[in-house]
Design an enzyme around this catalytic site. Structure first.
Site, PDB file in Angstrom:
ATOM      1  N   CYS A   2       0.922  -1.243   0.013  1.00  0.00           N
ATOM      2  CA  CYS A   2       0.092   0.138   0.058  1.00  0.00           C
ATOM      3  C   CYS A   2       0.935   1.316  -0.058  1.00  0.00           C
ATOM      4  O   CYS A   2       1.719   1.350   0.664  1.00  0.00           O
ATOM      5  CB  CYS A   2      -0.935   0.215   1.205  1.00  0.00           C
ATOM      6  N   ARG A  27       3.797  -0.269  -4.841  1.00  0.00           N
ATOM      7  CA  ARG A  27       3.455  -1.026  -3.583  1.00  0.00           C
ATOM      8  C   ARG A  27       2.218  -1.625  -3.497  1.00  0.00           C
ATOM      9  O   ARG A  27       1.970  -2.250  -2.263  1.00  0.00           O
ATOM     10  CB  ARG A  27       3.580   0.395  -2.492  1.00  0.00           C
ATOM     11  N   TRP A  75      -2.751  -2.800  -1.659  1.00  0.00           N
ATOM     12  CA  TRP A  75      -2.500  -4.296  -1.781  1.00  0.00           C
ATOM     13  C   TRP A  75      -3.310  -4.711  -0.865  1.00  0.00           C
ATOM     14  O   TRP A  75      -3.265  -4.709   0.372  1.00  0.00           O
ATOM     15  CB  TRP A  75      -0.936  -4.644  -1.533  1.00  0.00           C
ATOM     16  N   ASN A 101      -2.052   1.904   5.479  1.00  0.00           N
ATOM     17  CA  ASN A 101      -1.247   0.929   5.396  1.00  0.00           C
ATOM     18  C   ASN A 101      -0.956  -0.098   6.325  1.00  0.00           C
ATOM     19  O   ASN A 101      -0.537   0.376   7.458  1.00  0.00           O
ATOM     20  CB  ASN A 101       0.107   1.404   4.607  1.00  0.00           C
ATOM     21  N   GLY A 102      -1.130  -1.591   6.362  1.00  0.00           N
ATOM     22  CA  GLY A 102      -0.915  -2.376   7.322  1.00  0.00           C
ATOM     23  C   GLY A 102      -1.865  -3.197   7.875  1.00  0.00           C
ATOM     24  O   GLY A 102      -3.070  -3.288   6.973  1.00  0.00           O
ATOM     25  N   GLU A 482      17.356 -17.400  -8.526  1.00  0.00           N
ATOM     26  CA  GLU A 482      17.055 -16.215  -8.934  1.00  0.00           C
ATOM     27  C   GLU A 482      16.374 -16.389 -10.323  1.00  0.00           C
ATOM     28  O   GLU A 482      15.336 -15.557 -10.620  1.00  0.00           O
ATOM     29  CB  GLU A 482      18.156 -15.299  -8.659  1.00  0.00           C
ATOM     30  N   GLU A 489       7.621 -14.869 -11.427  1.00  0.00           N
ATOM     31  CA  GLU A 489       6.989 -13.723 -11.004  1.00  0.00           C
ATOM     32  C   GLU A 489       6.515 -12.757 -12.310  1.00  0.00           C
ATOM     33  O   GLU A 489       5.368 -12.077 -11.998  1.00  0.00           O
ATOM     34  CB  GLU A 489       7.471 -12.760  -9.837  1.00  0.00           C
ATOM     35  N   HIS A 505      17.567 -36.629  -7.695  1.00  0.00           N
ATOM     36  CA  HIS A 505      16.826 -37.183  -6.400  1.00  0.00           C
ATOM     37  C   HIS A 505      15.260 -36.888  -6.577  1.00  0.00           C
ATOM     38  O   HIS A 505      14.666 -36.964  -5.774  1.00  0.00           O
ATOM     39  CB  HIS A 505      17.477 -36.719  -5.267  1.00  0.00           C
ATOM     40  N   LYS A 604       5.760  -4.407  -4.013  1.00  0.00           N
ATOM     41  CA  LYS A 604       7.410  -4.371  -3.843  1.00  0.00           C
ATOM     42  C   LYS A 604       7.585  -4.767  -2.524  1.00  0.00           C
ATOM     43  O   LYS A 604       8.597  -5.313  -2.128  1.00  0.00           O
ATOM     44  CB  LYS A 604       7.743  -3.223  -4.679  1.00  0.00           C
TER      45      LYS A 604
END
Ligand code: AGP
Length: 609
Positions: A2, A27, A75, A101-102, A482, A489, A505, A604
């Site tokens: 957010c 964000r 978000w 935000n949170g 990576e 993504e 394996h 992000k």
């Protein structure tokens, strides 16, 4: 997660707030909204989806002209990404508007109490409860009402509140999540991150834990929860708007990939003394304490975890200190062995990742010495660590991390070399030689970037594949992880990274005729073993894409496609092998018509556990 903006000044608030939200959209982009104080009302507009939906709605209605406003890009946590759940949220009177935000952990009790008290709540969010709580406590002093509400909130939050009765005031509050004030002339700003107001001012003021900010056009007053005025640390941001713009690139990610040589130069700059040895005063650890260290523990998430893994290989090789790397979200819950002879390194681009922050706090409780390796000056991870080593990558806007990872790895090499220098596990000449190799890297990244057309072609060619495997050995392994994360993504492909020796394996069962397998094979003593692994894969039909070093022909006979990187020491090779992984994923996603900068479901800065 957010993005939040607040503005008070002479300009049309909606313009300033939208500009800030555009810069903060990385964000979260589930919904966006603004609230502007005008004519003793709060005018709110909000829309599900990306910011462009809100901009369209605003263009189709009467202009908002007020000069005090707040805004939010979301978000989603509590409640689906709908118009109804979009911020700002308002109270029963429609006079209080709140962005948040949170996560407010006691929101169910708070909401229940409000409903029993006769309040009508219309969304599924935790935020709406705050608007009604401010309504209940407000008696003309907005900051006092916000202070009183904050004392009752559990969890973490940044709140920014506007009120119809206050045409020249926005109130912010902060616990555990980032909030920074922008100090302008005749105007002031609040935001989750300085990028939001960098076009207006480069002077920022830190807002600390459990502090309340009263933002007016001519003043910024910060108090604690009891209302006592507190001094705040002010700082100057040393980059400008250009750094936060696309600069002619189609996507931020493509620009950020190209910025990597300069970013690594910045990470290295000024960190060598006149004798060509390292000077890392930032570590703030005495030589005696460094010599006393028993272990290094590195905590991080996602791509930063992969940088941390590379750091482990370097630290152990050069210092012989046992080093472990931990996924931050798992760390504190398994009661790890950490003590005052532990160096805890928290690696985080944003410096706000909740999992990393909690891991850091846990280690500090066990008396570990803590070092933040972060890109974000004044971030929570930096502020709560004993010391901070800034990676100086500049603002990274694309959700997929590129130059931040590159500079994190560079910083981890510096940490390893510095510990080795102080503990005497490598003689000064060897440390100097490694530093010279590191200083060559920016130039070698430039060379690697100049060779990327072959990678782009290959990515386009493979872009209809739904599964891609990545393998590597030693430092090739974190780069396989990576490479797979980037592709996953950005292109939503089932991409997995494995240590090459591990495929037999189990993972080899995934291989069928034509399955693309990317092999990270920079020159290394283990190449002959990797050749064996690649032969096993080819025998089962794999189509191999091999990344290898100039002049090393060992893998050539087993490569369906060959990508060459310049030669460097094998321990430093991730700084080069990562480049084709980034370009491959970005081009693959572009070929699929996807938004490279804002992949679905992601944000992000991940500030929830
Ligand atoms: C990488 O491309 C991702 N966006 C993600 O894995 C990221 O590295 C992770 O969320 C950690 O973020 P941080 O470095 O800000 O802590």
């Amino acid at each position: 997660m957010c993005g939040i903006v607040g503005y008070v000044g002479p300009k049309r608030a909606v313009d300033v707030v939208l500009e800030g939200l555009r810069r903060l959209e990385y964000r979260g982009y589930d919904s966006a909204g603004v609230a502007v104080v005008e004519n003793a009302t709060v005018d709110v507009e909000r829309r599900a989806g990306k910011l462009s939906n809100l901009e369209k709605a605003l263009s189709e209605r009467e202009q908002m002209t007020g000069t005090t406003g707040i805004g939010h890009t979301r978000w989603a946590t509590h409640g689906a990404p709908t118009d109804r759940n979009a911020h700002p949220h308002v109270d029963c009177t429609g006079k209080v508007a709140v962005v948040h935000n949170g996560t407010i952990e006691n929101f169910a009790e708070l909401r229940h109490a409000l409903e029993v008290g006769g309040h009508q709540l219309h969304s599924e969010t935790d935020t709406e409860a705050v608007a009604h709580m401010v309504e209940e406590r407000y008696d003309g002093d907005l900051a006092a009402a916000v202070r009183s509400v904050c004392k009752e909130l559990g969890g973490s939050f940044v709140l920014v509140v506007a009120h119809a009765d206050h045409p020249d005031l926005v109130v912010g509050a902060r616990r555990n999540l980032p909030l920074v004030a922008g100090v302008g002339e005749g105007e002031n700003f609040l935001a989750s991150d300085v990028t939001a107001f960098i076009g207006h001012t480069r002077n920022a003021r830190v807002v600390d834990q459990d502090q309340i900010v009263e933002l007016r056009s001519d003043s910024i007053t910060v108090t604690d929860l009891e209302g006592t005025v507190v001094d705040g640390e002010q700082y100057h941001v040393d980059w400008d708007t250009d750094a936060a713009e696309k600069g002619g690139y189609e996507f931020f990610m493509l620009k950020e990939i190209e910025e990597q040589p300069a970013a690594v130069r910045e990470t290295l700059a000024g960190r060598l003394d006149s004798k060509g040895l390292l000077r890392l005063d930032e570590l703030a650890l005495s030589d005696e304490d460094i010599r006393d260290l028993e272990q290094v523990v590195v905590v991080a998430c996602g791509s930063s975890y992969h940088s941390a893994m590379v750091g482990k290989y370097a630290i152990e090789r050069w210092t012989r200190i046992a080093t472990s790397v931990e996924i931050a979200s798992e760390f504190r819950y398994r009661d790890p062995v950490v003590n005052r002879r532990t160096l805890l390194v928290a690696v985080s681009q944003s410096g706000e990742t909740a999992d990393t922050l909690e891991a850091l706090r846990h280690a500090r409780q066990q008396r570990a010495w803590s070092l933040a390796v972060t890109n974000t000056v004044g971030s929570t991870v930096a502020r709560e660590s004993d010391a901070a080593l800034y990676t100086r990558g500049g603002p990274e806007v694309a959700v997929a991390s590129t130059k931040a990872v590159m500079t994190q790895m560079t910083a981890m090499y510096l940490v390893g070399l510095y510990l080795a220098q102080v503990r005497g596990t490598r003689d000064p000449d060897e440390v100097r030689a490694h530093l010279r190799d590191l200083q060559e890297i920016p130039h070698l990244i430039e060379e690697t970037l100049s060779r990327m057309e072959v990678v782009r072609e290959l990515a386009r060619d493979l872009s209809s594949e739904e599964r891609v495997l990545f393998i590597g050995r030693h430092v090739g392994y974190p780069m396989a992880l990576e490479g797979a994360l980037k592709l996953k993504e950005l292109a939503y492909v089932s991409a997995e990274g494995f240590p090459a020796g591990e495929i037999k394996h189990g993972p080899i069962a995934l291989v069928e005729q034509g399955t693309p397998v990317v092999v990270l094979a920079p020159r290394h003593a283990l190449t002959s073993k990797l050749v064996t692994n690649v032969q096993e894969l080819r025998a089962r039909g794999a189509r191999t894409i091999v990344v290898t070093t100039d002049g090393d022909d060992a893998m050539e006979p087993y490569a369906d496609h060959l990508i060459r990187i310049p030669d460097t020491k094998s321990l430093l090779s991730p700084l080069l092998t990562m480049v084709p992984m980034q370009v491959f994923a970005a081009e693959f996603a572009k070929a699929r018509g996807l938004d490279v900068d804002q992949p679905r479901n992601l944000a992000k800065s991940v500030t929830v556990e």
